[in-house]
Motif scaffolding. Structure first.
Motif, PDB file in Angstrom:
ATOM      1  N   ARG A   1     -50.590   2.022  86.088  1.00 50.29           N
ATOM      2  CA  ARG A   1     -51.867   2.170  86.770  1.00 50.29           C
ATOM      3  C   ARG A   1     -52.185   3.652  86.872  1.00 50.29           C
ATOM      4  O   ARG A   1     -51.555   4.381  87.640  1.00 50.29           O
ATOM      5  CB  ARG A   1     -51.794   1.546  88.166  1.00 50.29           C
ATOM      6  CG  ARG A   1     -51.692   0.025  88.186  1.00 50.29           C
ATOM      7  CD  ARG A   1     -53.040  -0.635  87.893  1.00 50.29           C
ATOM      8  NE  ARG A   1     -54.068  -0.171  88.802  1.00 50.29           N
ATOM      9  CZ  ARG A   1     -54.292  -0.687  90.008  1.00 50.29           C
ATOM     10  NH1 ARG A   1     -53.558  -1.688  90.448  1.00 50.29           N
ATOM     11  NH2 ARG A   1     -55.249  -0.213  90.766  1.00 50.29           N
TER      12      ARG A   1
ATOM     13  N   ARG B   1     -56.031  -6.530  82.214  1.00 47.41           N
ATOM     14  CA  ARG B   1     -55.233  -5.396  81.756  1.00 47.41           C
ATOM     15  C   ARG B   1     -54.219  -5.848  80.716  1.00 47.41           C
ATOM     16  O   ARG B   1     -53.639  -6.919  80.824  1.00 47.41           O
ATOM     17  CB  ARG B   1     -54.489  -4.753  82.931  1.00 47.41           C
ATOM     18  CG  ARG B   1     -55.356  -3.933  83.843  1.00 47.41           C
ATOM     19  CD  ARG B   1     -54.501  -3.239  84.887  1.00 47.41           C
ATOM     20  NE  ARG B   1     -54.193  -4.131  85.996  1.00 47.41           N
ATOM     21  CZ  ARG B   1     -53.066  -4.095  86.690  1.00 47.41           C
ATOM     22  NH1 ARG B   1     -52.120  -3.250  86.364  1.00 47.41           N
ATOM     23  NH2 ARG B   1     -52.867  -4.917  87.692  1.00 47.41           N
TER      24      ARG B   1
ATOM     25  N   VAL C   1     -55.347  -7.765  87.157  1.00 47.41           N
ATOM     26  CA  VAL C   1     -54.236  -7.904  86.229  1.00 47.41           C
ATOM     27  C   VAL C   1     -54.657  -8.667  84.976  1.00 47.41           C
ATOM     28  O   VAL C   1     -54.257  -8.333  83.862  1.00 47.41           O
ATOM     29  CB  VAL C   1     -53.053  -8.630  86.918  1.00 47.41           C
ATOM     30  CG1 VAL C   1     -51.962  -8.952  85.911  1.00 47.41           C
ATOM     31  CG2 VAL C   1     -52.490  -7.780  88.043  1.00 47.41           C
TER      32      VAL C   1
ATOM     33  N   TYR D   1     -47.001  -2.716  83.706  1.00 50.42           N
ATOM     34  CA  TYR D   1     -48.331  -2.115  83.598  1.00 50.42           C
ATOM     35  C   TYR D   1     -48.283  -0.722  84.214  1.00 50.42           C
ATOM     36  O   TYR D   1     -47.631  -0.511  85.232  1.00 50.42           O
ATOM     37  CB  TYR D   1     -49.375  -2.944  84.358  1.00 50.42           C
ATOM     38  CG  TYR D   1     -49.458  -4.390  83.968  1.00 50.42           C
ATOM     39  CD1 TYR D   1     -50.382  -4.824  83.019  1.00 50.42           C
ATOM     40  CD2 TYR D   1     -48.633  -5.340  84.568  1.00 50.42           C
ATOM     41  CE1 TYR D   1     -50.479  -6.165  82.671  1.00 50.42           C
ATOM     42  CE2 TYR D   1     -48.716  -6.675  84.229  1.00 50.42           C
ATOM     43  CZ  TYR D   1     -49.637  -7.084  83.280  1.00 50.42           C
ATOM     44  OH  TYR D   1     -49.717  -8.421  82.939  1.00 50.42           O
TER      45      TYR D   1
ATOM     46  N   ALA E   1     -50.587  -5.434  79.116  1.00 51.14           N
ATOM     47  CA  ALA E   1     -49.278  -4.951  79.526  1.00 51.14           C
ATOM     48  C   ALA E   1     -48.809  -3.836  78.595  1.00 51.14           C
ATOM     49  O   ALA E   1     -49.023  -3.888  77.385  1.00 51.14           O
ATOM     50  CB  ALA E   1     -48.273  -6.090  79.523  1.00 51.14           C
ATOM     51  N   ASN E   2     -48.161  -2.822  79.173  1.00 45.78           N
ATOM     52  CA  ASN E   2     -47.591  -1.745  78.360  1.00 45.78           C
ATOM     53  C   ASN E   2     -46.317  -2.183  77.662  1.00 45.78           C
ATOM     54  O   ASN E   2     -45.973  -1.676  76.597  1.00 45.78           O
ATOM     55  CB  ASN E   2     -47.297  -0.527  79.237  1.00 45.78           C
ATOM     56  CG  ASN E   2     -48.561   0.092  79.791  1.00 45.78           C
ATOM     57  OD1 ASN E   2     -49.114  -0.408  80.763  1.00 45.78           O
ATOM     58  ND2 ASN E   2     -49.032   1.156  79.171  1.00 45.78           N
TER      59      ASN E   2
END
Length: 325
Positions: free
Chosen positions: A269, A283, A280, A267, A285-286
């Motif tokens: 930030r 969000r 989390v 991730y 995940a990249n």
């Protein structure tokens, strides 16, 4: 890769492994020590843990300020007040540094290194000696750790470390509401008592908290120290102009690698220290990988400038980290 960081994490991991073993459980098992023997072992491991932390701080400053990696264009580019503060600290540390008199070559080598630093402070190019950030005397304290950071324009070091801790590690259930400075002061006191007071008793339970606490302090210290030295080496205009420029907010984003049930997720930030933290769970995940090392390599390629990488367990506890220097 920081060798100082690797050595610290390995040492603290070993202490945790002993705490989790049957050796200190105090059970009737033949593999367990008596309560008195277990307490003595815990006292020794308490001292060893803190010594590992001190060694990390000293070696990390040496790594960060290694002239072969990167060097300040000119020591004179720093503000006069900063130069004075750094020079005074080098003199003070040298005067109280512990040298093993049996190793004369090491003693002479250290004097030569410091002499080279002083000889180049008024020349066009020159590096900064690690004694600038080191503590005076034999053992580090909370105030001495902060003083080293303040030499490199870190604003209110313990408040800045607390902010990093709260944002990056504060979501962990075991970390909520932790006062990092008070935790470290407690570790300093426990180390002193374990080393010098025979009647002091260190339990397995209290020792088991030490590796995590020292690891967390080391991480927050390293993020600020690395960021400050990075800006100094770049001769950043704002860094050179403002004596308290380095705050968590200068870090525009950082990368988080987190172990999940079946894989690992990365991730990013963005603007983490000036905007509310996002849980989390909310969000995306990249990137997701089944292999931890592959994911970390991908993150390293994406990381830029002053950004750092933090490696977390499923519960949010600190496992490892990498910084910009």
């Amino acid at each position: 890769m920081s060798e100082a960081r690797v050595q610290l994490l390995q040492a603290l991991k070993c202490v945790s492994e002993v705490c989790d073993s049957q050796l200190l459980m105090g059970s009737p098992s033949s593999s367990s020590l008596s309560s008195k023997a277990a307490s003595l072992v815990c006292k020794g491991l308490m001292v060893a843990s803190f010594n590992a932390f001190e060694s990390f701080v000293e070696k990390r400053w040496a790594e960060l300020l290694d002239g072969s990696r990167s060097s300040l264009a000119s020591f004179q580019d720093l503000p006069d007040e900063t130069q004075t503060k750094m020079l005074r600290n080098v003199v003070a540390v040298l005067g109280r540094y512990h040298f093993d008199l049996e190793v004369l070559d090491d003693f002479k080598g250290q004097l030569i290194e410091v002499g080279d630093f002083f000889a180049n402070v008024n020349k066009v190019a020159g590096s900064v000696h690690p004694f600038v950030g080191r503590w005076q005397g034999s053992n580090i304290s909370a105030s001495e750790l902060a003083k080293g950071l303040s030499c490199f324009h870190v604003c209110q070091p313990w408040n800045s470390m607390q902010t990093i801790y709260d944002v990056v590690l504060g979501s962990s259930g075991t970390s909520t509401g932790t006062n990092l400075q008070e935790v470290f002061k407690g570790a300093v006191e426990d180390r002193h008592a374990a080393a010098h007071e025979m009647r002091t008793s260190i339990t397995r339970l209290s020792l088991s908290e030490v590796p995590r606490n020292l690891r967390d302090v080391a991480f927050c210290f390293d993020v600020l120290a690395s960021s400050a030295v990075y800006l100094m080496h770049r001769a950043d205009r704002d860094f050179l102009r403002e004596r308290r420029y380095v705050k968590p907010s200068v870090i525009g984003r950082y990368w988080e690698v987190r172990k999940r049930q079946r894989d690992f997720a990365a991730y990013v930030r963005s603007d983490p220290f000036s905007s509310p933290a996002c849980p989390v769970a909310s969000r995306k995940a990249n990137k997701v990988e089944g292999d931890h090392d592959k994911l970390v390599q991908w993150v390293r390629r994406k990381r830029k400038d002053i950004e750092f990488i933090v490696d977390l367990s499923p519960t949010g506890s600190l496992v490892n980290w990498e910084t910009c220097v």
